[in-house]
Scaffold this active site. Structure first.
Site, PDB file in Angstrom:
ATOM      1  N   LYS A 121       4.484 -15.401   3.319  1.00 18.28           N
ATOM      2  CA  LYS A 121       4.662 -13.956   3.465  1.00 18.28           C
ATOM      3  C   LYS A 121       4.941 -13.627   4.923  1.00 18.28           C
ATOM      4  CE  LYS A 121       2.415  -9.494   2.541  1.00 18.28           C
ATOM      5  NZ  LYS A 121       1.402  -8.792   1.734  1.00 18.28           N
ATOM      6  N   ASP A 226      -4.704  -0.485  -2.043  1.00 18.01           N
ATOM      7  CA  ASP A 226      -3.359  -0.511  -2.627  1.00 18.01           C
ATOM      8  C   ASP A 226      -3.450  -1.304  -3.926  1.00 18.01           C
ATOM      9  OD1 ASP A 226      -0.705   0.175  -2.728  1.00 18.01           O
ATOM     10  OD2 ASP A 226      -0.022  -1.421  -1.405  1.00 18.01           O
TER      11      ASP A 226
END
Ligand code: ADP
Ligand code: MG
Length: 393
Positions: A121, A226
């Site tokens: 990532k 989130d």
């Protein structure tokens, strides 16, 4: 964004040396003067300018002549520094296809020598909505340290630290493998984000499991912030993995309850819509007056016994300083106010991103050279290859 790693093969040691010199210069210059790059790189036979041209050709640098002749790293340049360092460390040997594009990250498969595939990532804070952020958050303008480079690095460090800590507490997360600059290497999760799943064998069981995770996170002092169908992965055996942690906050955060309730509501809403699950409180959405809240069906933030210091302890243990934590939190805070995975922000391409700074004039080049020495002491891989010229000390 394209990540042509073949370019890595064409880059020489000198290319990386100059690229690293630009990175070092960026610690206190938004645009690093060419002359300073040359001095930091200290190539034996001169030649920095030729190398700069080469790096520019591969879009690893951006050339800026508006105030003086200088360069800054592009995301791609920063990617290459991280990738090169991780490859040198033996973490992986090759980069494969892109498997995810988040709003503020790019995810790729990477392969190890034995064929094991991992996920990489690359954090890209400030890629989207930068202009919006900038106008809203004036205090960022007066801090040269608030560059996307710095913030993306902090986001990666925080994500890595949490992934490790969460795994140690048996939360279903990818295995954290390594981290460098803005890049996190983790195990590849088999399966798909929940948002792609149309059917489940046991929606009730999965629902309860997911709500259970939110509650247990709070017990450990954390709120995901989130937590939704984009950040919950599920495989064919209906095994759940949660991902994406840079925006997590402590249960002692002033808006903790709101974030907690929002995470819970996201899950309720998704299961209601996608799997037609009915909850007492949702009997009639169109007429609010008739909605009867069943307080028992929904975990209450206040009823949870929370260890509010867990977050701080985990972060401290990872070397994440209070200041860094604050810097990152301030930046992310604005983003938390609205739902992250919605698409209301304007897109901008890499070359448009300029983080404003009015400090570059104040900082002299000697400071940069000092930092360079510090950097060498505290780093490895690519950075360690850059040595200070004796007469610069
Ligand atoms: P962002 O913060 O940009 O939303 P995420 O961490 O949520 O980034 O990752 C974006 C997407 O990439 C995810 O929705 C998922 O599809 C994919 N992804 C992320 N991490 C992994 C992983 N470890 N294994 C497999 N896919 C992943
Ligand atoms: Mg995500």
């Amino acid at each position: 964004m394209k990540l042509d790693v073949n370019v890595l093969r064409y880059l020489s040691k000198d290319d990386f040396r100059v690229l690293t010199a630009v990175e070092m210069g960026m610690r206190n210059h938004e645009i690093v003067p060419s002359e300073l790059i040359d001095r930091i790189a200290g190539l034996k036979h001169g030649g920095t300018y030729k190398v700069l041209k080469n790096l520019l050709k591969y879009k690893l640098l951006h050339h800026d002549r508006s105030k003086y002749d200088g360069f800054r790293l592009t995301y791609l340049g920063y990617d290459f520094l991280a990738i090169k360092t991780l490859v040198n460390r033996g973490v992986f040997t090759g980069v494969g296809r892109q498997i995810g594009v988040g709003k503020e990250s790019d995810i790729f498969e990477v392969a190890q020598e034995d064929g094991t595939v991992l996920a990489m990532k690359l954090h890209r804070l400030g890629r989207t909505s930068f202009r919006a952020v900038k106008s809203k958050r004036d205090y960022l303008r007066h801090r040269s340290s608030f560059s996307w480079l710095y913030l993306s690095r902090l986001a990666a460090l925080k994500e890595f630290a949490f992934m490790k800590a969460l795994e140690e507490h048996d939360f279903p997360v990818p295995k954290a493998i390594d981290c460098n600059r803005h890049c996190v290497i983790m195990s590849l999760v088999q399966g798909y984000p929940m948002v792609q799943v149309k059917q489940l064998q046991n929606p009730e069981t999965i629902f309860e499991k997911i709500i259970g995770i939110v509650v247990r996170l709070a017990e450990h002092g954390l709120i995901h912030c989130d937590f939704n169908e984009f950040n919950i992965m599920i495989d064919d055996d209906e095994k759940i993995t949660m991902i994406d942690f840079p925006q997590m906050v402590s249960v002692s955060h002033q808006n903790a309850q709101m974030y907690f309730d929002r995470d819970i509501e996201c899950i309720f809403k998704f299961f209601r819509k996608r799997f037609n699950m009915s909850f007492q409180e949702a009997r009639d959405e169109s007429d609010e007056a008739e909605v009867e809240m069943d307080e028992n069906s929904r975990p209450s933030f206040y009823d949870i016994t929370k260890d509010a210091n867990a977050l701080d302890r985990e972060l401290e243990a990872s070397g994440f300083t209070k200041k860094e934590q604050n810097d990152l939190d301030k930046f992310i805070e604005g983003g938390l106010e609205k739902s992250k995975d919605s698409d209301e922000d304007e897109e901008s391409d890499d070359e448009e991103q300029v983080v404003e700074s009015n400090e570059e004039g104040n900082l002299n080049e000697m400071k940069s050279l000092q930092l360079q020495e510090e950097e060498q002491k505290s780093s490895d891989g690519v950075e360690a290859e850059v040595e200070l010229d004796d007469n610069e000390k």
